[in-house]
Design a protein around this motif. Structure first.
Motif: not given
Length: 696
Positions: A388, A407, A444
């Motif tokens: 990430c 995202l 998320w």
């Protein structure tokens, strides 16, 4: 040494012919998994080998091994110590006791003077047929305040050769020796058979009874003696001119402690592999080797095998008939399972399997989301499959199959950043910080190919907070580390943690003499947190930063700096934590009251270990550990040269382990894997997979 990822006291050996010059210690005995059978699940309590007194006894070496069961939260300081018996034929390869490894010298009953810890003298003292074992002991465990201990010297006694015995009950039994050569004179036994009996048969090389030496020929022994001669109806000595022989002891309600069949008797031992080969992982083109150690009657022959087939010297291979197999310039065709067969005229033994793996290093940029030109990696999953980070004004995830995926943004935000990532129940979870007016900390949930969704994380009471890292057990639990934006002492930051199973964000209690500003910078996959707090002084910024950790029970535990216990002069901070929570990484002052950081790791201890700086002409003097692998044996971060008020020198990514020390990552990749990154400058290691094979 390290066993199961935990640092242990172990036993080493150094031999010399000059008392003024000693070579380095060689490891000869360390705890094993069975030693830790008592350890409570979920703790880092462990067994240490605190010391060993060794003495020559008849034809072998014996040792009193001091077993230390460290029961404190650190697994290193507090707990009982008692003695076990170990044996060796050469002083190097040692055998532990069978079964449950009972103590040869147990602690006293609760409330007795020797119920806490005991330590044996170097060797027993002989007094006729009695062995006298002197020992020092105390009425409380190791690590207890010395001035509060009551300690004294004790005496334990054994009969001659009474360390162990072979015992037969009312149903009787028999045991046969190995083949023996060099036997002579009468056969002497040390035995006890009051209320029972003992007989001996003599067998030839084919296992047949030698005439006149059978059970019915033997005069039964029915008393208790440390030195009794065995006789037969027509014989008072062992047979002459027959070699080798074996002895079969037949007993009922009796114990056999030892026997002697002449001063020159030797057992003919089949081989035993005493040191197994270890799995090897090397880069393509690098060298690899496998080694064994074995005992047995000489000569010993060695045959290395690859996938069960015998190897011969030539090509990549050498040493195929020695204790060490060498593989030069390993290539993918060498990936296989290797074993060694050790043999002599009396039998053979095959080593455990050891596997050779070839690693090929790859380097790739992660790219940027559409519309952005840069990206920053901030986290990696335990298995290394998902990274990430941030690109433009949004977080992203990256996988090798699908590449980079933005995202997007939650509906209440115009900017977001990712702080950590994990995989839980086959779903990707990302810890996210947003600029929303309320509920800034978010998560998320989704997958690499399909859609995902943002959700707000609960506030810490009424306080907003920001996330710094994420850990997960892969199924039911997700933890997120962070700190509140304000609201602490002096309105400073407060270290906080989110836990999925409770759906809460809480504020663990700080260590004694601590106040905010405090932060949790990292979290492990089992919910251990690492960070920093302010020690003494006036909140929020008075005093000095100090490293801390939280294992689920308040208060948080302070960690020392390189100068010792927390102070207001010399600072330290925890910035990373291993996946199993046993090792924390970060930095500490290393020059008194000077604002320079030494990269450090706290390995199962409150005391830090200095990692050091990348060697070279840059004269690096400042750095941090920012990433650790699963058990903390591999660490990454950066170092640079700092000379205030001048600008800092360039950052260089460093990699460290206990065996190899500090290395510049870029140079190490070139030398180990031939990976030349001429268009890149590697500045920091920000993340690391559990196996240490994927770095960001």
């Amino acid at each position: 040494s390290y066993v199961n990822g935990l640092k242990r006291r172990s036993v080493g050996l150094s031999t010399t012919t000059s008392i003024e010059s000693w070579p380095p210690l060689a490891l000869i005995l360390e705890p094993d998994t069975f030693d830790d059978r008592w350890v409570p699940a979920g703790t880092v309590q462990r067994t240490h080998l605190y010391g060993m007194s060794v003495f020559a006894y008849e034809s072998m070496y014996l040792g009193f091994l001091w077993i230390f069961r460290a029961t404190d939260a650190e697994g290193y300081y507090i707990g009982p110590v008692y003695a076990e018996l170990v044996s060796s034929r050469d002083g190097v390869n040692w055998k532990r006791e069978e079964g449950d490894r009972p103590p040869i010298l147990p602690l006293g009953a609760p409330g007795q003077w020797d119920d806490g810890q005991l330590y044996t003298a170097i060797a027993p003292v002989f007094d006729g047929n009695t062995l006298m074992v002197y020992y020092g002991a105390c009425d409380n465990v190791h690590g207890y305040a010395t001035k509060q201990l009551n300690c004294a010297i004790g005496l334990a006694t054994l009969r001659k050769d009474g360390f162990v015995s072979l015992d037969a009950g009312t149903s009787g039994g028999s045991v046969s020796t190995k083949s023996l050569v060099g036997v002579s004179s009468p056969l002497h036994v040390n035995y006890q058979a009051s209320g029972g009996w003992l007989k001996v048969e003599v067998l030839d090389a084919n296992g047949q009874i030698i005439p006149g030496y059978g059970e019915n020929d033997c005069i039964p022994l029915q008393s208790d003696s440390v030195d009794q001669v065995v006789t037969w109806q027509t014989h008072t000595e062992l047979p002459a001119g027959v070699s080798p022989i074996r002895l079969r002891f037949i007993m009922q309600n009796a114990s056999l402690y030892s026997f002697m069949a002449g001063p020159d008797v030797q057992p003919l031992d089949s081989p035993t592999v005493t040191r197994q080969p270890s799995n090897q992982t090397v880069a393509a083109g690098a060298d690899a080797s496998f080694a064994v150690q074995a005992t047995g009657t000489a000569p010993l022959a060695y045959q290395w095998r690859k996938n069960g087939r015998n190897l011969a010297d030539g090509g990549h291979y050498s040493g195929t008939h020695t204790t060490t197999l060498a593989i030069s310039m390993a290539e993918p065709a060498d990936v296989a399972t290797y074993t060694c067969v050790v043999s002599n005229p009396y039998g053979s033994a095959t080593s455990a399997e050891a596997r050779l793996n070839i690693t090929v290093a790859e380097f790739m940029g992660l790219g940027a989301v559409p519309g952005a030109t840069t990206s920053t990696a901030t986290g990696i999953t335990t298995d290394g499959s998902v990274v990430c980070g941030n690109s433009g004004n949004q977080p992203f995830i990256w996988t090798e199959g699908d590449g980079i995926k933005g995202l997007g943004l939650p509906g209440d935000s115009t900017s977001c950043s990712a702080a950590g990532v994990g995989v839980s129940n086959d779903s990707i979870v990302v810890a996210v910080n947003s600029n929303a007016a309320i509920y800034r900390a978010k998560r998320w949930d989704g997958n690499a190919a399909g859609p995902g969704a943002f959700s707000s994380l609960p506030r810490a009471g009424t306080l907003e907070w920001t996330a710094s890292g994420l850990g997960t057990d892969g199924t039911s639990e997700v933890w997120i580390s962070g700190s509140t934006i304000n609201g602490g002492d002096g309105n400073g930051r407060q270290a906080c943690r989110y836990r999925q199973s409770t759906g809460t964000t809480d504020l663990p209690t700080l260590p004694a003499n601590g106040h905010d500003n405090s932060d949790f910078h990292a979290v492990s996959d089992n919910g251990y947190f690492g960070g920093q707090y302010q020690h003494l002084g006036t909140a929020p910024t008075g005093g000095a930063r100090n490293a801390m950790r939280f294992t689920g029970v308040s208060p948080c535990q302070p960690l020392n700096s390189l100068f010792g216990s927390p102070s207001t002069k010399n600072e330290a901070a925890g910035k990373s934590i291993s996946r199993n929570g046993s090792v924390q990484g970060g930095w500490s002052y290393y020059i008194n009251e000077v604002f320079l950081y030494m990269p450090c790791v706290w390995v199962n201890s409150i005391a830090p270990t200095a990692v050091g700086f990348i060697p070279g002409s840059d004269n690096d003097n400042h750095g941090e550990i920012l990433a650790l692998n699963g058990n903390g044996s591999l660490a990454g971060g950066y170092s640079l040269h700092r000379s205030s008020p001048n600008p800092d020198g360039p950052k260089e990514a460093l990699i460290w382990d206990m065996a190899g020390g500090v290395r510049q990552l870029q140079g190490w990749l070139a030398s180990q894997y031939g990976l030349t990154l001429t268009d890149w400058t590697l500045q920091e290691i920000r993340g690391m997979s559990g196996d240490g094979l994927v770095l960001t």
